[in-house]
Design a protein around this motif. Structure first.
Motif, PDB file in Angstrom:
ATOM      1  N   ASP A 131     -27.953 -55.840 -29.117  1.00 29.09           N
ATOM      2  CA  ASP A 131     -26.848 -54.965 -28.733  1.00 29.09           C
ATOM      3  C   ASP A 131     -26.688 -55.008 -27.216  1.00 29.09           C
ATOM      4  O   ASP A 131     -27.447 -55.686 -26.515  1.00 29.09           O
ATOM      5  N   LEU A 132     -25.696 -54.298 -26.717  1.00 31.89           N
ATOM      6  CA  LEU A 132     -25.416 -54.297 -25.279  1.00 31.89           C
ATOM      7  C   LEU A 132     -25.791 -52.965 -24.635  1.00 31.89           C
ATOM      8  O   LEU A 132     -25.231 -52.597 -23.601  1.00 31.89           O
TER       9      LEU A 132
ATOM     10  N   TRP B  70     -21.640 -60.386 -24.995  1.00 36.75           N
ATOM     11  CA  TRP B  70     -21.311 -59.960 -26.357  1.00 36.75           C
ATOM     12  C   TRP B  70     -21.464 -61.145 -27.317  1.00 36.75           C
ATOM     13  O   TRP B  70     -22.029 -61.008 -28.415  1.00 36.75           O
TER      14      TRP B  70
ATOM     15  N   ASN C  79     -20.630 -54.662 -33.996  1.00 35.91           N
ATOM     16  CA  ASN C  79     -19.555 -55.030 -33.081  1.00 35.91           C
ATOM     17  C   ASN C  79     -18.536 -53.915 -32.884  1.00 35.91           C
ATOM     18  O   ASN C  79     -17.916 -53.821 -31.820  1.00 35.91           O
TER      19      ASN C  79
ATOM     20  N   ILE D 255     -19.951 -51.783 -30.188  1.00 32.94           N
ATOM     21  CA  ILE D 255     -19.829 -52.452 -28.891  1.00 32.94           C
ATOM     22  C   ILE D 255     -18.397 -52.335 -28.375  1.00 32.94           C
ATOM     23  O   ILE D 255     -18.166 -52.076 -27.188  1.00 32.94           O
TER      24      ILE D 255
ATOM     25  N   TYR E  17     -17.079 -50.646 -24.865  1.00 30.89           N
ATOM     26  CA  TYR E  17     -16.172 -51.236 -23.880  1.00 30.89           C
ATOM     27  C   TYR E  17     -14.972 -50.331 -23.626  1.00 30.89           C
ATOM     28  O   TYR E  17     -14.500 -50.214 -22.483  1.00 30.89           O
TER      29      TYR E  17
END
Length: 257
Positions: free
Chosen positions: A60-61, A129, A140, A143, A147
């Protein structure tokens, strides 16, 4: 009414002209390129080195989103500082405001141009990503919401920074004021701030300060949750900043400078 017979809102041609003008000013000088390069380098550096991206063993981010608010707190005022201060410094603000368009078009056009550059900066992190999708199976949707939160936070800092830029012809002063306000918005809800305030101010005031925290609102997006109150919070800051910038700059029409 346009040539095709469709209704065109008043100020729309002026808005598009200001957006084109501002984007041209960003990209025909080193400003946008330096900004994009700095962001493209700094964001992964925070995630990999400070956030220890590879040590989390998670696809993950989260490390990126955790440090973005602190990066945006510095870089967004740097992007916003020239918006109106440069116009005052060069003496072109009177010319801009004398054009046949409403104040909101000039102010919103400047904001949208800067927000577009901020969006490009965030897009520069998209390879991360792609990388997490190659390494595993991330959420996703979460994520994407992260963003969105980063883009809204960037927009809030930009709008406030542009309002402060309208106050002074000095870009350095505009930058310092923008960083200070962004810092206060970011820090407002942290426990040590509310704890320090609780000993000297009423509880309702502590709660009010905590609700002003941009970091607290952003945290929901960081966790993949887009809540209506948080959307309203960021959009209100953006609308308020853009409106204030236009009103302050508009005082030039009455002789202010």
């Amino acid at each position: 009414m346009s040539a095709e017979g469709r209704f065109v809102p008043s100020g729309w041609p002026g808005l598009k002209a200001v957006v084109r003008r501002e984007l041209g000013a960003y990209f025909t000088t080193p400003l946008a390129w330096v900004f994009l390069a700095a962001f493209a380098f700094a964001a992964p550096a925070f995630a990999f080195n400070v956030g220890r991206f590879f040590d989390t063993n998670r696809a993950d981010l989260a490390p990126l989103f955790a440090y973005l608010p602190w990066l945006l707190m510095i870089l967004m005022p740097a992007l916003a500082m020239r918006a109106w201060a440069e116009e005052r410094e060069l003496g072109t603000i009177e010319t801009l405001l004398s054009l046949p368009m409403p104040l909101w078009a000039a102010s919103l056009g400047k904001f949208l141009a800067a927000w577009s550059v901020a969006g490009l900066a965030l897009a520069a992190t998209f390879p991360m990503w792609i990388a997490v999708n190659w390494l595993g199976a991330p959420d996703n949707a979460a994520i994407a919401v992260g963003y969105l939160g980063a883009l809204l936070l960037a927009g809030a800092h930009l709008a406030i920074g542009q309002a402060l830029s309208a106050v002074t012809p000095n870009q350095v002063v505009a930058f310092v004021m923008g960083v200070l306000v962004a810092f206060l918005l970011t820090m407002a809800g942290l426990p040590f701030v509310t704890g320090a305030l609780s000993s000297s101010v009423p509880a309702w005031m502590v709660e009010a300060v905590a609700h002003m925290s941009a970091l607290d609102r952003y945290a929901a997006f960081e966790n993949g949750v887009a809540r209506l109150p948080d959307l309203v919070y960021f959009l209100s800051l953006i609308a308020g900043g853009v409106t204030a910038a236009g009103l302050i700059a508009g005082s030039t029409r009455e002789g202010g400078r």
